[in-house]
Motif scaffolding. Structure first.
Motif, PDB file in Angstrom:
ATOM      1  N   PHE A   1     -13.496 -29.341  -9.741  1.00  0.00           N
ATOM      2  CA  PHE A   1     -13.873 -27.971 -10.104  1.00  0.00           C
ATOM      3  C   PHE A   1     -14.245 -27.219  -8.834  1.00  0.00           C
ATOM      4  O   PHE A   1     -14.885 -27.783  -7.935  1.00  0.00           O
ATOM      5  N   LEU A   2     -13.861 -25.956  -8.781  1.00  0.00           N
ATOM      6  CA  LEU A   2     -14.142 -25.114  -7.610  1.00  0.00           C
ATOM      7  C   LEU A   2     -15.321 -24.202  -7.921  1.00  0.00           C
ATOM      8  O   LEU A   2     -15.286 -23.425  -8.878  1.00  0.00           O
ATOM      9  N   PHE A   3     -16.364 -24.327  -7.133  1.00  0.00           N
ATOM     10  CA  PHE A   3     -17.557 -23.492  -7.260  1.00  0.00           C
ATOM     11  C   PHE A   3     -17.792 -22.733  -5.970  1.00  0.00           C
ATOM     12  O   PHE A   3     -17.158 -22.994  -4.948  1.00  0.00           O
ATOM     13  N   TYR A   4     -18.747 -21.804  -6.038  1.00  0.00           N
ATOM     14  CA  TYR A   4     -19.079 -20.986  -4.870  1.00  0.00           C
ATOM     15  C   TYR A   4     -20.585 -20.910  -4.717  1.00  0.00           C
ATOM     16  O   TYR A   4     -21.331 -20.941  -5.698  1.00  0.00           O
ATOM     17  N   GLU A   5     -21.015 -20.812  -3.462  1.00  0.00           N
ATOM     18  CA  GLU A   5     -22.422 -20.640  -3.128  1.00  0.00           C
ATOM     19  C   GLU A   5     -22.630 -19.275  -2.486  1.00  0.00           C
ATOM     20  O   GLU A   5     -21.676 -18.575  -2.152  1.00  0.00           O
ATOM     21  N   SER A   6     -23.878 -18.904  -2.304  1.00  0.00           N
ATOM     22  CA  SER A   6     -24.211 -17.655  -1.611  1.00  0.00           C
ATOM     23  C   SER A   6     -24.565 -17.947  -0.159  1.00  0.00           C
ATOM     24  O   SER A   6     -25.019 -19.037   0.177  1.00  0.00           O
ATOM     25  N   GLY A   7     -24.357 -16.951   0.705  1.00  0.00           N
ATOM     26  CA  GLY A   7     -24.637 -17.120   2.110  1.00  0.00           C
ATOM     27  C   GLY A   7     -24.563 -15.807   2.857  1.00  0.00           C
ATOM     28  O   GLY A   7     -24.223 -14.756   2.295  1.00  0.00           O
ATOM     29  N   PRO A   8     -24.858 -15.825   4.167  1.00  0.00           N
ATOM     30  CA  PRO A   8     -24.874 -14.569   4.948  1.00  0.00           C
ATOM     31  C   PRO A   8     -23.503 -13.919   5.105  1.00  0.00           C
ATOM     32  O   PRO A   8     -23.419 -12.715   5.341  1.00  0.00           O
ATOM     33  N   LYS A   9     -22.417 -14.689   4.991  1.00  0.00           N
ATOM     34  CA  LYS A   9     -21.084 -14.091   5.113  1.00  0.00           C
ATOM     35  C   LYS A   9     -20.752 -13.159   3.942  1.00  0.00           C
ATOM     36  O   LYS A   9     -19.815 -12.365   4.032  1.00  0.00           O
ATOM     37  N   ASP A  10     -21.535 -13.247   2.876  1.00  0.00           N
ATOM     38  CA  ASP A  10     -21.307 -12.353   1.742  1.00  0.00           C
ATOM     39  C   ASP A  10     -21.569 -10.897   2.105  1.00  0.00           C
ATOM     40  O   ASP A  10     -21.075  -9.993   1.423  1.00  0.00           O
ATOM     41  N   ILE A  11     -22.330 -10.653   3.167  1.00  0.00           N
ATOM     42  CA  ILE A  11     -22.599  -9.272   3.590  1.00  0.00           C
ATOM     43  C   ILE A  11     -21.301  -8.586   3.992  1.00  0.00           C
ATOM     44  O   ILE A  11     -21.071  -7.415   3.661  1.00  0.00           O
ATOM     45  N   ALA A  12     -20.417  -9.315   4.705  1.00  0.00           N
ATOM     46  CA  ALA A  12     -19.129  -8.741   5.093  1.00  0.00           C
ATOM     47  C   ALA A  12     -18.258  -8.457   3.871  1.00  0.00           C
ATOM     48  O   ALA A  12     -17.587  -7.423   3.795  1.00  0.00           O
ATOM     49  N   THR A  13     -18.277  -9.364   2.908  1.00  0.00           N
ATOM     50  CA  THR A  13     -17.493  -9.153   1.688  1.00  0.00           C
ATOM     51  C   THR A  13     -18.022  -7.966   0.891  1.00  0.00           C
ATOM     52  O   THR A  13     -17.235  -7.167   0.350  1.00  0.00           O
ATOM     53  N   ILE A  14     -19.328  -7.836   0.838  1.00  0.00           N
ATOM     54  CA  ILE A  14     -19.931  -6.697   0.136  1.00  0.00           C
ATOM     55  C   ILE A  14     -19.551  -5.391   0.829  1.00  0.00           C
ATOM     56  O   ILE A  14     -19.267  -4.378   0.162  1.00  0.00           O
ATOM     57  N   PHE A  15     -19.499  -5.388   2.146  1.00  0.00           N
ATOM     58  CA  PHE A  15     -19.110  -4.175   2.878  1.00  0.00           C
ATOM     59  C   PHE A  15     -17.674  -3.761   2.551  1.00  0.00           C
ATOM     60  O   PHE A  15     -17.389  -2.573   2.362  1.00  0.00           O
ATOM     61  N   PHE A  16     -16.771  -4.728   2.461  1.00  0.00           N
ATOM     62  CA  PHE A  16     -15.375  -4.406   2.148  1.00  0.00           C
ATOM     63  C   PHE A  16     -15.255  -3.784   0.760  1.00  0.00           C
ATOM     64  O   PHE A  16     -14.586  -2.755   0.577  1.00  0.00           O
ATOM     65  N   TYR A  17     -15.910  -4.376  -0.215  1.00  0.00           N
ATOM     66  CA  TYR A  17     -15.801  -3.852  -1.577  1.00  0.00           C
ATOM     67  C   TYR A  17     -16.632  -2.577  -1.758  1.00  0.00           C
ATOM     68  O   TYR A  17     -16.395  -1.822  -2.707  1.00  0.00           O
ATOM     69  N   MET A  18     -17.561  -2.323  -0.856  1.00  0.00           N
ATOM     70  CA  MET A  18     -18.249  -1.039  -0.853  1.00  0.00           C
ATOM     71  C   MET A  18     -17.283   0.076  -0.440  1.00  0.00           C
ATOM     72  O   MET A  18     -17.320   1.182  -0.990  1.00  0.00           O
ATOM     73  N   LEU A  19     -16.387  -0.212   0.506  1.00  0.00           N
ATOM     74  CA  LEU A  19     -15.349   0.751   0.872  1.00  0.00           C
ATOM     75  C   LEU A  19     -14.387   1.001  -0.286  1.00  0.00           C
ATOM     76  O   LEU A  19     -13.958   2.136  -0.519  1.00  0.00           O
ATOM     77  N   ILE A  20     -14.069  -0.056  -1.030  1.00  0.00           N
ATOM     78  CA  ILE A  20     -13.222   0.110  -2.218  1.00  0.00           C
ATOM     79  C   ILE A  20     -13.911   1.002  -3.243  1.00  0.00           C
ATOM     80  O   ILE A  20     -13.276   1.868  -3.874  1.00  0.00           O
ATOM     81  N   ALA A  21     -15.228   0.814  -3.419  1.00  0.00           N
ATOM     82  CA  ALA A  21     -15.973   1.614  -4.393  1.00  0.00           C
ATOM     83  C   ALA A  21     -16.000   3.089  -3.995  1.00  0.00           C
ATOM     84  O   ALA A  21     -15.935   3.977  -4.864  1.00  0.00           O
ATOM     85  N   ILE A  22     -16.077   3.381  -2.697  1.00  0.00           N
ATOM     86  CA  ILE A  22     -16.058   4.778  -2.234  1.00  0.00           C
ATOM     87  C   ILE A  22     -14.734   5.433  -2.597  1.00  0.00           C
ATOM     88  O   ILE A  22     -14.682   6.594  -3.035  1.00  0.00           O
ATOM     89  N   ASN A  23     -13.621   4.704  -2.433  1.00  0.00           N
ATOM     90  CA  ASN A  23     -12.313   5.252  -2.788  1.00  0.00           C
ATOM     91  C   ASN A  23     -12.175   5.458  -4.290  1.00  0.00           C
ATOM     92  O   ASN A  23     -11.648   6.487  -4.742  1.00  0.00           O
ATOM     93  N   LEU A  24     -12.636   4.496  -5.095  1.00  0.00           N
ATOM     94  CA  LEU A  24     -12.573   4.653  -6.549  1.00  0.00           C
ATOM     95  C   LEU A  24     -13.435   5.823  -7.010  1.00  0.00           C
ATOM     96  O   LEU A  24     -13.056   6.555  -7.936  1.00  0.00           O
ATOM     97  N   HIS A  25     -14.571   6.000  -6.371  1.00  0.00           N
ATOM     98  CA  HIS A  25     -15.447   7.126  -6.689  1.00  0.00           C
ATOM     99  C   HIS A  25     -14.722   8.451  -6.451  1.00  0.00           C
ATOM    100  O   HIS A  25     -14.788   9.374  -7.283  1.00  0.00           O
ATOM    101  N   ALA A  26     -14.023   8.556  -5.316  1.00  0.00           N
ATOM    102  CA  ALA A  26     -13.297   9.789  -4.994  1.00  0.00           C
ATOM    103  C   ALA A  26     -12.137  10.028  -5.960  1.00  0.00           C
ATOM    104  O   ALA A  26     -11.868  11.171  -6.351  1.00  0.00           O
ATOM    105  N   VAL A  27     -11.454   8.967  -6.378  1.00  0.00           N
ATOM    106  CA  VAL A  27     -10.330   9.107  -7.311  1.00  0.00           C
ATOM    107  C   VAL A  27     -10.816   9.602  -8.670  1.00  0.00           C
ATOM    108  O   VAL A  27     -10.229  10.514  -9.276  1.00  0.00           O
ATOM    109  N   ILE A  28     -11.903   9.013  -9.183  1.00  0.00           N
ATOM    110  CA  ILE A  28     -12.462   9.440 -10.471  1.00  0.00           C
ATOM    111  C   ILE A  28     -12.937  10.885 -10.396  1.00  0.00           C
ATOM    112  O   ILE A  28     -12.744  11.679 -11.328  1.00  0.00           O
TER     113      ILE A  28
END
Length: 371
Positions: A67-94
């Motif tokens: 089974f494949l699981f995931y843990e939390s860690g400091p690298k999640d900050i970079a992933t959150i930043f990327f999807y924050m940019l996606i959210a800004i674009n979706l906000h503008a489209v809506i």
């Protein structure tokens, strides 16, 4: 023939330039990160931003299935930043393709315009999060076995859907902070929006970091359902002032969810997690079930619920006062008669300019003597 003057484009990186092109800047950064996969050297850095990190493969006892699981860690900050940019674009489209068209159709005032933008964005987000979170709860059967909230703690290993859900939630609420600047939110609304944005970031991040993901997910979905009902009712109210029945449904759901949140929090932090209390506080194992952490988490949740109830009561009292004012008919103000009345000046009785004596007889006209 006269020619129209073209509007001057704002200077690069100026206030107006960033406001007008913030979505394009965000999508440019997204494309740059995606192009990082084209080179082997940059691919190992780009994948930190895009892919979910800290994967762990586990096998069950007596079974070769993995089974494949995931843990939390400091690298999640970079992933959150990327999807924050996606959210800004979706906000503008809506905003551009849905809310701006509704605003032009309804011809709202500036105040109602900003309220419709806020409620429209949040209603879409809450509805999407409710559906997504409900599918996770049903698939993982979290609600069927509430004892698992503390029996199998710590929940340091997460499934992909659970971790990705939390990353997207944190990214969305963090993107709402710069949107206060991009959307030119009114000064009187900044403090209110900043308050609930920070509360969301603190609660969701705390549940994610302290490995209370299951409890946070169960509490989050009913809360999002209540918020969706409020903003949806607000949208109907802005379109037609007579449509206010939705606020009654929201009020009932609000009280029930507040009671549910307090009851489940006290049951989990006060009784359930106390059985698996870890006196050593080993951070490496992810077990945060110690007395100071549990008291702190329970205090934050209870204070937040009390604050929300206080705001709710004030809102209902304000609506009740407005309703009472509408029911009371306005009093007619009659002008007072002055006791001292001015006497009308004497006017001679006249008809068509000819003066008359008493009895209606007109005076004789004197004949002019011949010279």
């Amino acid at each position: 023939m006269g020619c129209r003057r073209k509007k001057k484009s704002p200077a690069v990186l100026s206030y107006e330039f960033v406001i007008q092109n913030h979505a394009d800047i965000a999508i440019f950064l997204v494309i740059c990160l995606l192009l990082g996969f084209t080179f082997e050297v940059s691919a190992k850095y780009a994948i930190v931003f895009i892919a979910v990190q800290y994967s762990v493969t586990c096998t069950t006892d007596g079974n070769s299935k993995q089974f494949l699981f995931y843990e939390s860690g400091p690298k999640d900050i970079a992933t959150i930043f990327f999807y924050m940019l996606i959210a800004i674009n979706l906000h503008a489209v809506i905003q551009k393709y849905i809310l701006d068209k509704i605003n032009r159709y309804l011809h709202l005032s500036k105040t109602e315009h900003s309220k419709l933008n806020e409620s429209g964005q949040l209603a879409i987000f809450y509805l999407f999060s409710c559906i997504w979170g409900a599918t996770i709860l049903i698939a993982e059967e979290f609600t069927m076995n509430p004892i698992s909230l503390w029996k199998y703690y710590p929940h340091s290993y997460m499934l992909f859907q659970v971790k990705f859900f939390y990353i997207c939630q944190i990214a969305y609420w963090l993107h709402a902070l710069p949107e206060l600047y991009f959307q030119k939110v009114r000064k009187e609304d900044i403090l209110r929006q900043l308050c609930y944005i920070c509360l969301y970031v603190i609660h969701i991040s705390g549940a994610y970091i302290l490995n209370f993901q299951h409890l946070g997910l169960i509490l989050m979905i009913p809360h999002y359902l209540v918020e969706f009902s409020f903003h949806a009712s607000h949208l109907f109210y802005l379109s037609d002032k007579n449509k206010q029945k939705g606020f009654t449904v929201w009020a009932l759901l609000f009280i029930l969810v507040r009671l549910f949140t307090l009851t489940l929090s006290v049951l989990a932090f006060g009784f359930g997690l106390a059985r698996v209390e870890n006196p050593g506080f080993p951070i490496a194992e992810g077990n945060c079930s110690v007395l100071p952490v549990r008291i702190g988490c329970l205090s934050v949740v209870c204070l937040t619920q009390v604050w929300m109830m206080w705001k709710f009561i004030n809102f209902q009292l304000k609506k009740w006062r407005e309703h009472v004012k509408k029911q009371i008919p306005p009093q007619k103000i009659t002008p007072r008669k002055n006791k001292r009345t001015k006497k009308k000046p004497y006017r001679a009785n006249s008809v068509n300019g000819a003066a008359k004596l008493k009895g209606g007889q007109s005076p004789r006209i004197r004949k002019s003597k011949p010279v």
